[in-house]
Design a protein around this motif. Structure first.
Motif, short mmCIF file in Angstrom:
data_model
loop_
_atom_site.label_atom_id
_atom_site.label_comp_id
_atom_site.label_asym_id
_atom_site.label_seq_id
_atom_site.Cartn_x
_atom_site.Cartn_y
_atom_site.Cartn_z
N GLY A 22 2.11 -5.73 9.54
CA GLY A 22 3.12 -4.71 9.74
C GLY A 22 2.51 -3.39 10.19
O GLY A 22 1.29 -3.22 10.27
N ARG A 23 3.37 -2.43 10.49
CA ARG A 23 2.90 -1.10 10.89
C ARG A 23 2.31 -0.37 9.68
O ARG A 23 2.54 -0.74 8.54
N ARG A 24 1.58 0.71 9.99
CA ARG A 24 0.86 1.45 8.96
C ARG A 24 1.79 1.92 7.84
O ARG A 24 1.51 1.70 6.66
N TYR A 25 2.91 2.55 8.19
CA TYR A 25 3.80 3.09 7.16
C TYR A 25 4.44 1.97 6.34
O TYR A 25 4.70 2.14 5.14
N GLN A 26 4.68 0.80 6.97
CA GLN A 26 5.23 -0.34 6.24
C GLN A 26 4.23 -0.85 5.21
O GLN A 26 4.60 -1.17 4.07
N ASN A 27 2.97 -0.94 5.62
CA ASN A 27 1.93 -1.40 4.70
C ASN A 27 1.73 -0.43 3.53
O ASN A 27 1.49 -0.86 2.40
N ILE A 28 1.84 0.87 3.79
CA ILE A 28 1.70 1.86 2.73
C ILE A 28 2.85 1.74 1.73
O ILE A 28 2.64 1.81 0.51
N CYS A 29 4.06 1.54 2.25
CA CYS A 29 5.21 1.33 1.35
C CYS A 29 5.02 0.08 0.50
O CYS A 29 5.29 0.09 -0.71
N LEU A 30 4.54 -1.01 1.14
CA LEU A 30 4.27 -2.24 0.40
C LEU A 30 3.17 -2.02 -0.63
O LEU A 30 3.20 -2.58 -1.73
N PHE A 31 2.17 -1.21 -0.26
CA PHE A 31 1.06 -0.92 -1.18
C PHE A 31 1.58 -0.33 -2.48
O PHE A 31 1.25 -0.81 -3.58
N PHE A 32 2.41 0.70 -2.39
CA PHE A 32 2.91 1.36 -3.60
C PHE A 32 3.86 0.45 -4.36
O PHE A 32 3.87 0.43 -5.60
N MET A 33 4.66 -0.33 -3.64
CA MET A 33 5.59 -1.25 -4.31
C MET A 33 4.83 -2.30 -5.11
O MET A 33 5.14 -2.55 -6.29
N PHE A 34 3.82 -2.93 -4.48
CA PHE A 34 3.07 -3.98 -5.17
C PHE A 34 2.14 -3.41 -6.23
O PHE A 34 1.81 -4.11 -7.20
N LEU A 35 1.70 -2.17 -6.07
CA LEU A 35 0.91 -1.52 -7.11
C LEU A 35 1.74 -1.37 -8.38
O LEU A 35 1.27 -1.65 -9.50
N ILE A 36 2.98 -0.92 -8.22
CA ILE A 36 3.88 -0.77 -9.37
C ILE A 36 4.16 -2.13 -10.00
O ILE A 36 4.15 -2.29 -11.23
N ILE A 37 4.40 -3.14 -9.15
CA ILE A 37 4.65 -4.50 -9.65
C ILE A 37 3.45 -5.01 -10.43
O ILE A 37 3.61 -5.61 -11.51
N TYR A 38 2.25 -4.78 -9.92
CA TYR A 38 1.03 -5.24 -10.59
C TYR A 38 0.86 -4.57 -11.95
O TYR A 38 0.54 -5.23 -12.95
N ILE A 39 1.10 -3.26 -12.01
CA ILE A 39 0.97 -2.53 -13.28
C ILE A 39 1.99 -3.04 -14.30
O ILE A 39 1.66 -3.28 -15.47
N ILE A 40 3.24 -3.23 -13.85
CA ILE A 40 4.28 -3.76 -14.74
C ILE A 40 3.92 -5.15 -15.22
O ILE A 40 4.13 -5.52 -16.38
N SER A 41 3.35 -5.95 -14.30
CA SER A 41 2.94 -7.32 -14.65
C SER A 41 1.90 -7.31 -15.76
O SER A 41 2.03 -8.06 -16.74
#
Length: 312
Positions: A22-41
């Protein structure tokens, strides 16, 4: 691209994980989303383990297996998420040859163990609902420990065979993996060795793990549903259904995404969808498992509330 020459053959010392396209901004959005998911996990699964081992009423086979599922999910997600997050943030990341082998080994071992554990949990529910009077006799502590040891041993042995077969291949033409994790399909696709035997071995041993697990799950729940239909009181049926519902949801989510990843056509257009599906069962599902089992379990919800009250 770190490749050295040895006797007219190229030897790869590291792999480049291309992650998502994906584009840079899409990957950054995914980065923060999956970071939150990982922490919650991580927090959610640690919470399940804490509740099980600090509340004596949870010292039963069902919660013993659930706490082991949480342990597997913590290590499973931690094996995948850090490199995946780096790949999303930097668009790509590298992993050493041996680092890739270790990641693949843990990935396969825990994935196989989780499949077997789901079958063990289905059997536990089968005994509890279909033979309640014999439950304490059948599901003794030594039996539960033996089942878990068997699940871990089978998963590790399966992963050892699969990983050794995969890294016995030569990788000499490219070190770029169109994925965010070291997995069997992308590694086989860049090998300069004939992978026919490897694919047969992978399919055979994977089937030895998954087929009996799926058969046991389906057989257990077929018997459970027949038994539930014989229950005359609505309260009894509802209690039996609620006991199994969480496990059925978790099993369905796992196997549906795994089958999509490994059975869907491998094409450039579907690569991102496959990557996202892989993220789901390696990072998102470990977060959902404690949520699924907590929201549908009154005892766990009550224990969570009491724990927060003690903290406050």
């Amino acid at each position: 691209m770190e490749i050295s020459k040895d006797n007219n053959h190229s030897l790869i010392h590291e792999f480049v994980l291309m992650g998502f396209s994906g584009r840079r901004y899409q990957n950054i959005c995914l980065f923060f989303m999956f970071l939150i998911i990982y922490i919650i996990s991580i927090l959610g699964n640690i919470g399940i383990i804490y509740l099980v081992y600090t509340n004596i009423k949870f010292h039963t086979p069902m919660y013993f297996f659930l706490s082991n599922l949480s342990v597997i999910d913590i290590v499973y997600a931690s094996d995948i998420a850090p490199k995946m997050l780096m790949g999303l943030y930097f668009s790509k990341t590298s992993i050493s040859y041996f680092g890739c082998a270790i990641q693949l080994f843990i990935f396969c071992a825990l994935g196989s163990t989780e499949c077997i554990l789901f079958a063990v949990m289905a059997y536990d529910r089968y005994v509890a609902i279909c033979s309640p009077l014999n439950y304490s006799i059948i599901m003794q502590e030594k039996t539960c420990l033996g089942l878990m040891l068997g699940a871990y041993s089978t998963g590790i042995l399966h992963s050892l065979i699969e990983t050794c077969c995969t890294f016995h291949l030569s990788f000499c033409s490219s070190n770029i993996l169109q994925h965010f994790v070291c997995d069997f399909p992308p590694l086989l696709s860049i090998s300069c060795t004939d992978t026919t035997i490897n694919e047969i071995v992978l399919f055979f041993f994977s089937s030895l793990v998954t087929a009996p697990s799926v058969a046991l799950i389906l057989g257990s729940y077929a018997s459970i549903f027949v038994t539930i239909l014989k229950i005359t009181t609505p309260e009894g049926r509802q209690k039996a259904y609620s006991t199994c519902a969480s496990h059925i949801i978790a099993v369905t989510l796992l196997y549906s995404t795994v089958l999509y990843v490994y059975l869907s056509p491998k094409s450039p257009s579907s690569r991102n969808n496959i990557n996202i599906a892989t993220v789901f069962y390696t990072v998102v599902l470990p977060m959902l498992n404690p949520v699924i089992y907590s929201l549908r379990n009154k005892d766990i919800k009550l224990a969570i509330i009491l724990s927060f009250q003690r903290i406050i």
